[in-house]
Scaffold this active site. Sequence first.
Site, PDB file in Angstrom:
ATOM      1  CB  SER A 125      -0.714   0.090   1.345  1.00 57.04           C
ATOM      2  OG  SER A 125      -1.349   1.113   1.551  1.00 57.04           O
ATOM      3  CE1 TYR A 150      -3.990  -2.502   5.687  1.00 56.56           C
ATOM      4  CE2 TYR A 150      -3.441  -0.191   5.493  1.00 56.56           C
ATOM      5  CZ  TYR A 150      -3.806  -1.624   4.850  1.00 56.56           C
ATOM      6  OH  TYR A 150      -3.851  -1.434   3.453  1.00 56.56           O
ATOM      7  CE  LYS A 154      -1.553  -4.409   3.360  1.00 53.32           C
ATOM      8  NZ  LYS A 154      -1.940  -5.742   2.817  1.00 53.32           N
TER       9      LYS A 154
END
Length: 337
Positions: A125, A150, A154
Amino acid sequence: MKILVTGGTGYIGSHTVVELQQEGFEVVIADNLSNSNIGVLDGIEQITGNRPLFELVDLTDATATRDLFSRHDDTRAIIHFAALKAVGESVEKPLEYYANNLNSLINVLVGARACQVPGLVFSSSCTVYGQAETLPVTENTPRRAAESPYGNTKMMCEDILKDVARVDPSLNVIALRYFNPIGAHPSARIGELPVGVPNNLIPYLTQVAAGIREELRVFGDDYNTPDGSAIRDYIDVVDLARAHVVAIQRLLEGKNTRNHEYFNIGTGRGLSVLEIIRAFERATGVKVNYRIVPRRPGDIEKVWADTTLANETLGWKATTPIEETLRDAWRWQQASR
Ligand code: UFG
């Protein structure tokens, strides 16, 4: 040629399965249906005429994942989508996010190595860039400390892949750094299926347009942007799905120059929240009731991609005009009422 798609009944996963099947790949989906439903397989089959093989597997279960790979030891490449992805929820439930997103990648990598799968594409991302000092961001823009668990998963997953690829030259990894995926398949057979109140702009906007919610809250009009609202690079989900197919082809054809590569997957163009609302109204003729409210904590001001590397190296480019993407999102909203 068999491709294992983890999280293949999810939003981006399902669109990618369609594109893979249309390119002639045999797809096996592994998903625990924690944020998707089995009906997505019908949508895929209606589009492609071909029902993908489905395996109900929790990839955080090491034994179950090992068994999955032994049933599919002829897998030639993996696309690893399966992950929890709600930024706000990750702040509330950090352990769940770390346990789920890290363990599932680790188990998939163990399986990949056991079966000598040569290629893996990972869903990363643009969150890894945070608020970059210089825009647009290139793949060499420094990563910034993550704002949420979150985002941190990544970064950590990218690092795990880098370390594993370094010691295993036969494993070839491409991490695709997505900007903001939106839209739906033009057939309106598959799309985003938010559970409960949507967090993201487009599903919230289409629910307001459909009369399901009263008004869209625009988070902030005091950013340092031309109209004061925040800017993102919104990428059509079908264009994004195609990027996975070309990444897989690059790996399978051995065209990768290193065994560990990153690509920005966006349009190269930033649009503000207010521009998106206007584009939606233009595209659909439907007015969106909205109100400016204070900024949402944790949001960055602006980000968009430099996609030169993906354009030139993958031979991939986003082509869907924003109005068409928003019309597709609206058609999907109407079909899924
Ligand atoms: N927004 C609104 N109102 C809403 C929802 C969103 O104004 O009801 C605004 C946000 O403030 C932001 C823009 O619309 O400016 C886009 O917001 P999204 O929630 O759709 O997307 P984000 O850019 O916040 O997050 C997305 C992905 C994350 C990923 C992040 C990377 O959803 O998974 O990009 O920057 F981490």
